[in-house]
Write an enzyme that holds these catalytic residues in place. Sequence first.
Site, PDB file in Angstrom:
ATOM      1  N   HIS A 177       0.377  -1.307  -0.153  1.00  0.00           N
ATOM      2  CA  HIS A 177       0.109  -0.194   0.231  1.00  0.00           C
ATOM      3  C   HIS A 177       1.309   1.215  -0.082  1.00  0.00           C
ATOM      4  CE1 HIS A 177      -2.840   3.015   2.564  1.00  0.00           C
ATOM      5  NE2 HIS A 177      -3.361   2.491   1.209  1.00  0.00           N
ATOM      6  N   HIS A 230      -0.666  10.495  -2.733  1.00  0.00           N
ATOM      7  CA  HIS A 230      -2.307  10.366  -2.217  1.00  0.00           C
ATOM      8  C   HIS A 230      -2.699  11.445  -2.138  1.00  0.00           C
ATOM      9  CE1 HIS A 230      -5.091   9.070   1.214  1.00  0.00           C
ATOM     10  NE2 HIS A 230      -5.267   8.312   1.094  1.00  0.00           N
TER      11      HIS A 230
HETATM   12  O1  G3P Z   1      -6.441   1.046  -3.319  1.00  0.00           O
HETATM   13  C1  G3P Z   1      -6.855   1.502  -1.939  1.00  0.00           C
HETATM   14  C2  G3P Z   1      -6.602   2.049  -0.515  1.00  0.00           C
HETATM   15  O2  G3P Z   1      -5.299   2.745  -0.573  1.00  0.00           O
HETATM   16  C3  G3P Z   1      -7.794   3.316  -0.600  1.00  0.00           C
HETATM   17  O3  G3P Z   1      -7.732   3.950  -0.014  1.00  0.00           O
HETATM   18  O4  G3P Z   1      -7.084   6.587   1.328  1.00  0.00           O
HETATM   19  O5  G3P Z   1      -5.250   4.833   1.194  1.00  0.00           O
HETATM   20  O6  G3P Z   1      -5.646   5.449  -0.773  1.00  0.00           O
HETATM   21  P1  G3P Z   1      -6.433   5.248   0.280  1.00  0.00           P
HETATM   22 MG    MG Z   2      -4.666   4.573  -2.366  1.00  0.00          MG
END
Ligand code: G3P
Ligand code: MG
Length: 239
Positions: free
Chosen positions: A6, A48
């Site tokens: 992630h 992000h």
């Molecule tokens: O794509 C999964 C996750 O990354 C979605 O939430 O806010 O971490 O981008 P965020």
């Molecule tokens: Mg994400």
Amino acid sequence: MKIFAHRGYSGKYPENTMLAFKKAYESGAYGIELDVQETLDGEIVIIHDETLDRTTTGSGYVKDHTLSELLQLEASAAMHEEYPGMRIPTLKEYCEWVSTTPLVTNIELKTSIIYYKNIEEKVAEMIKEYGLEDRVIFSSFNHLSVVKMKQLLPECPAGALVELIDLANAGPYCKNLGFEYYHPDVDLLSKETVENCKENGISINVWTVNDIKVFNKMQEWNIDGVITNYPLEFVKLSK
Ligand code: G3P
Ligand code: MG
């Protein structure tokens, strides 16, 4: 089970930086999840937030800065002492690197808060330029963006990213939109929804799994993939 890092290996390294991506690869992860936004001069960058304040030494919106302005900033924010000299990566820089690896990339289009006109076309061109069509999965909280990606690159798998709800009819919903995946928030995902997806041939990549008990439950439920900040730890546990 497939392990996606992630924002790269963000549990240990500055999120969405080339260092975090390279460390994710070294961890043995199957893939990387990353977030894309667009600059004032139309370049696709990996970050992000819509704003620079949390993760960089800059402030204000990404969309209000040129790429050359963004490249002056430190992108390691709170981890600056430990990891100085980090830069916001461009999607092009990432594609150049990832095309030398077997990694699958989940590209999350950050188009649900600010809609960047034609970002889908720009991302599709980049994927074609680097021949990554068979190694990407597109997702977004803005499902219209995912539909557009599907129109541009029908051969690339795509998923409906959701938060705040457990979409009870996730299977038919994704299927009707022509998606292959459902990307739910792990805290809200129910066994019934998992079954509903399976019945409709929809695979699930769940986010963000950082707890071993939760990971084990996802393995019991035969989830296809987990998106985690700690790829190294979960690669070891993955069956
Ligand atoms: O794509 C999964 C996750 O990354 C979605 O939430 O806010 O971490 O981008 P965020
Ligand atoms: Mg994400």
